[in-house]
Motif scaffolding. Sequence first.
Motif, PDB file in Angstrom:
ATOM      1  N   THR A 176       2.776  17.702  -5.138  1.00 20.84           N
ATOM      2  CA  THR A 176       3.032  19.123  -5.381  1.00 20.84           C
ATOM      3  C   THR A 176       4.302  19.314  -6.192  1.00 20.84           C
ATOM      4  O   THR A 176       4.338  20.073  -7.176  1.00 20.84           O
ATOM      5  N   ALA A 177       5.351  18.607  -5.798  1.00 20.06           N
ATOM      6  CA  ALA A 177       6.639  18.748  -6.479  1.00 20.06           C
ATOM      7  C   ALA A 177       6.563  18.307  -7.934  1.00 20.06           C
ATOM      8  O   ALA A 177       6.970  19.040  -8.853  1.00 20.06           O
ATOM      9  N   LEU A 178       6.024  17.125  -8.167  1.00 22.36           N
ATOM     10  CA  LEU A 178       6.020  16.569  -9.521  1.00 22.36           C
ATOM     11  C   LEU A 178       5.038  17.287 -10.432  1.00 22.36           C
ATOM     12  O   LEU A 178       5.293  17.443 -11.632  1.00 22.36           O
ATOM     13  N   ALA A 179       3.903  17.727  -9.885  1.00 22.95           N
ATOM     14  CA  ALA A 179       2.943  18.464 -10.704  1.00 22.95           C
ATOM     15  C   ALA A 179       3.534  19.792 -11.168  1.00 22.95           C
ATOM     16  O   ALA A 179       3.393  20.183 -12.335  1.00 22.95           O
ATOM     17  N   ALA A 180       4.213  20.498 -10.266  1.00 22.45           N
ATOM     18  CA  ALA A 180       4.840  21.769 -10.648  1.00 22.45           C
ATOM     19  C   ALA A 180       5.883  21.568 -11.737  1.00 22.45           C
ATOM     20  O   ALA A 180       5.951  22.329 -12.717  1.00 22.45           O
ATOM     21  N   LEU A 181       6.705  20.542 -11.588  1.00 21.74           N
ATOM     22  CA  LEU A 181       7.728  20.260 -12.599  1.00 21.74           C
ATOM     23  C   LEU A 181       7.089  19.840 -13.919  1.00 21.74           C
ATOM     24  O   LEU A 181       7.553  20.229 -15.004  1.00 21.74           O
ATOM     25  N   SER A 182       6.023  19.062 -13.847  1.00 15.77           N
ATOM     26  CA  SER A 182       5.326  18.613 -15.056  1.00 15.77           C
ATOM     27  C   SER A 182       4.746  19.794 -15.823  1.00 15.77           C
ATOM     28  O   SER A 182       4.842  19.863 -17.050  1.00 15.77           O
ATOM     29  N   TYR A 183       4.152  20.745 -15.107  1.00 13.32           N
ATOM     30  CA  TYR A 183       3.586  21.921 -15.771  1.00 13.32           C
ATOM     31  C   TYR A 183       4.680  22.794 -16.377  1.00 13.32           C
ATOM     32  O   TYR A 183       4.517  23.338 -17.469  1.00 13.32           O
ATOM     33  N   VAL A 191       0.823  -1.215   0.000  1.00 12.14           N
ATOM     34  CA  VAL A 191       0.000   0.000   0.000  1.00 12.14           C
ATOM     35  C   VAL A 191       0.858   1.267   0.000  1.00 12.14           C
ATOM     36  O   VAL A 191       0.601   2.186  -0.795  1.00 12.14           O
ATOM     37  N   PRO A 192       1.891   1.392   0.842  1.00 11.02           N
ATOM     38  CA  PRO A 192       2.738   2.584   0.736  1.00 11.02           C
ATOM     39  C   PRO A 192       3.383   2.733  -0.646  1.00 11.02           C
ATOM     40  O   PRO A 192       3.504   3.855  -1.159  1.00 11.02           O
ATOM     41  N   GLY A 193       3.787   1.614  -1.249  1.00 13.64           N
ATOM     42  CA  GLY A 193       4.376   1.689  -2.577  1.00 13.64           C
ATOM     43  C   GLY A 193       3.397   2.182  -3.615  1.00 13.64           C
ATOM     44  O   GLY A 193       3.739   2.997  -4.483  1.00 13.64           O
ATOM     45  N   VAL A 194       2.162   1.707  -3.543  1.00 10.95           N
ATOM     46  CA  VAL A 194       1.140   2.144  -4.503  1.00 10.95           C
ATOM     47  C   VAL A 194       0.791   3.613  -4.280  1.00 10.95           C
ATOM     48  O   VAL A 194       0.514   4.346  -5.232  1.00 10.95           O
ATOM     49  N   LEU A 195       0.813   4.060  -3.030  1.00  6.27           N
ATOM     50  CA  LEU A 195       0.565   5.473  -2.749  1.00  6.27           C
ATOM     51  C   LEU A 195       1.617   6.360  -3.413  1.00  6.27           C
ATOM     52  O   LEU A 195       1.288   7.368  -4.054  1.00  6.27           O
ATOM     53  N   VAL A 196       2.880   5.995  -3.258  1.00  2.01           N
ATOM     54  CA  VAL A 196       3.952   6.776  -3.886  1.00  2.01           C
ATOM     55  C   VAL A 196       3.877   6.657  -5.399  1.00  2.01           C
ATOM     56  O   VAL A 196       4.122   7.624  -6.129  1.00  2.01           O
ATOM     57  N   GLN A 197       3.515   5.481  -5.907  1.00  2.00           N
ATOM     58  CA  GLN A 197       3.345   5.310  -7.349  1.00  2.00           C
ATOM     59  C   GLN A 197       2.234   6.217  -7.873  1.00  2.00           C
ATOM     60  O   GLN A 197       2.365   6.824  -8.949  1.00  2.00           O
ATOM     61  N   LEU A 198       1.156   6.336  -7.121  1.00  2.00           N
ATOM     62  CA  LEU A 198       0.053   7.211  -7.514  1.00  2.00           C
ATOM     63  C   LEU A 198       0.522   8.660  -7.607  1.00  2.00           C
ATOM     64  O   LEU A 198       0.201   9.376  -8.572  1.00  2.00           O
ATOM     65  N   ALA A 199       1.292   9.099  -6.611  1.00  2.00           N
ATOM     66  CA  ALA A 199       1.812  10.464  -6.642  1.00  2.00           C
ATOM     67  C   ALA A 199       2.801  10.654  -7.784  1.00  2.00           C
ATOM     68  O   ALA A 199       2.799  11.699  -8.460  1.00  2.00           O
ATOM     69  N   LEU A 200       3.646   9.642  -8.019  1.00  2.00           N
ATOM     70  CA  LEU A 200       4.654   9.732  -9.076  1.00  2.00           C
ATOM     71  C   LEU A 200       4.015   9.814 -10.455  1.00  2.00           C
ATOM     72  O   LEU A 200       4.322  10.714 -11.240  1.00  2.00           O
ATOM     73  N   LEU A 201       3.129   8.880 -10.751  1.00  2.00           N
ATOM     74  CA  LEU A 201       2.517   8.864 -12.080  1.00  2.00           C
ATOM     75  C   LEU A 201       1.484   9.969 -12.232  1.00  2.00           C
ATOM     76  O   LEU A 201       1.423  10.645 -13.262  1.00  2.00           O
ATOM     77  N   GLY A 202       0.649  10.157 -11.191  1.00  2.00           N
ATOM     78  CA  GLY A 202      -0.368  11.191 -11.271  1.00  2.00           C
ATOM     79  C   GLY A 202       0.218  12.579 -11.398  1.00  2.00           C
ATOM     80  O   GLY A 202      -0.242  13.407 -12.193  1.00  2.00           O
ATOM     81  N   GLY A 203       1.265  12.860 -10.624  1.00  2.00           N
ATOM     82  CA  GLY A 203       1.880  14.176 -10.702  1.00  2.00           C
ATOM     83  C   GLY A 203       2.665  14.406 -11.976  1.00  2.00           C
ATOM     84  O   GLY A 203       2.721  15.523 -12.482  1.00  2.00           O
ATOM     85  N   SER A 204       3.257  13.354 -12.518  1.00  2.00           N
ATOM     86  CA  SER A 204       4.121  13.514 -13.700  1.00  2.00           C
ATOM     87  C   SER A 204       3.340  13.809 -14.973  1.00  2.00           C
ATOM     88  O   SER A 204       3.852  14.488 -15.876  1.00  2.00           O
ATOM     89  N   TYR A 205       2.123  13.319 -15.074  1.00  2.00           N
ATOM     90  CA  TYR A 205       1.385  13.420 -16.331  1.00  2.00           C
ATOM     91  C   TYR A 205       0.366  14.556 -16.378  1.00  2.00           C
ATOM     92  O   TYR A 205      -0.321  14.726 -17.385  1.00  2.00           O
ATOM     93  N   VAL A 206       0.262  15.345 -15.305  1.00  2.00           N
ATOM     94  CA  VAL A 206      -0.727  16.420 -15.321  1.00  2.00           C
ATOM     95  C   VAL A 206      -0.392  17.485 -16.358  1.00  2.00           C
ATOM     96  O   VAL A 206      -1.266  18.244 -16.796  1.00  2.00           O
ATOM     97  N   GLY A 207       0.874  17.565 -16.757  1.00  2.00           N
ATOM     98  CA  GLY A 207       1.263  18.545 -17.765  1.00  2.00           C
ATOM     99  C   GLY A 207       0.573  18.356 -19.095  1.00  2.00           C
ATOM    100  O   GLY A 207       0.500  19.295 -19.907  1.00  2.00           O
ATOM    101  N   LEU A 208       0.048  17.155 -19.356  1.00  2.00           N
ATOM    102  CA  LEU A 208      -0.664  16.924 -20.614  1.00  2.00           C
ATOM    103  C   LEU A 208      -1.869  17.844 -20.734  1.00  2.00           C
ATOM    104  O   LEU A 208      -2.167  18.360 -21.814  1.00  2.00           O
TER     105      LEU A 208
END
Length: 250
Positions: free
Chosen positions: A147-154, A59-76
Motif C-alpha cells: 500500500t505504501a509503495l504503490a501510493a508513492l509510486s503513483y 521466503v520472508p525476504g522474497v515476500l518483502v522483495q515482492l512488495a518492494l519491487l511490485g509496489g515500486s513499479y506500478v506507477g508505470l
Amino acid sequence: MTLLADTGVVFGRYLRATLRSKTNLFFGMLQPLLFLALFGPLLTKLSLGVSGSSWQTLVPGVLVQLALLGGSYVGLGLLMDRNLGVIDRMRVTPVSPLALLLGRVLRDVVQLVAQSVLLVLLGLAFGLRAPLPGILLGLLFVAVLSTALAALSYGLAMHVRTTPEFAAIANTAGMPLMLLSGLLLPMSLAPGWLDGASRAVPFRYTVDAVRQAYLGHYADGTLALGAAVTLALAALCLTAGARLFRRAER
C-alpha cells in the motif's frame, strides 16, 4: 461514504482489467515463484548465521522483495494512462480524485497478496515450516508495505514525463534498498560497516520482523520494531503519494 463508493468503483474497474490480462497475470505470478524455486535450493546447505531453516530466512525476504519491487513499479501503468489521456478524462467525472489513487492501490495490494500466497504455498512444498499466525502476519506486512509503495509510486508517476525516466528513478532507488535490506541473505553475514549502513533502511526492519514471525517469535522486540517502522513508513508514503497525486491536478 462517497470516497469509499468511488474507491470501490475504481478498484473494480482496474481489477477486472487485471484479470482480463492473462499474459501479465501469468508472468506476474510466475516470476517470484521461479525465483524461489531456482534460488532457494542453493541455500539449503549453507549456514546463514540465523536461527531457523534457510526457507524461514529466504521466503520472508522474497515476500518483502515482492512488495518492494511490485509496489515500486506500478506507477508505470499510471504513467501510460496519463500519457494516453485516460487520467484527464477520469478527472472530469464526479469520481473523488483521491479515489482514483486509492482504487488503484487497493487493486495492487490484492494482486501482490495473491502472489504472496502462491509463493508461501510453493515454499511449503519445498520444505518451509512456519506457524499459521506467522504466515498471516507476513501477508499483513506485505499488504501494508505494498500500500505504501504503490501510493508513492503513483504520486511520482504524476510528475515524471516518460517511462524511461520513471524506470531510471525506480531502479536507482530500488537496487541499493533491496541489497541493504538483507532480503535474500541476512545482514548478519555482512561486514560491520555494511550492517551499520543497512540500519538506516526501513525495509531491513520489515524483513527481520517477518522472519521472526515465521519462527513463531511473536513477543520478540524485533517483531514490534518492524511493525512500528513499517506502519510509520506506510503513513509517510501514503501522505506523500496523495499530496503528489493531488498537486498534479493543479
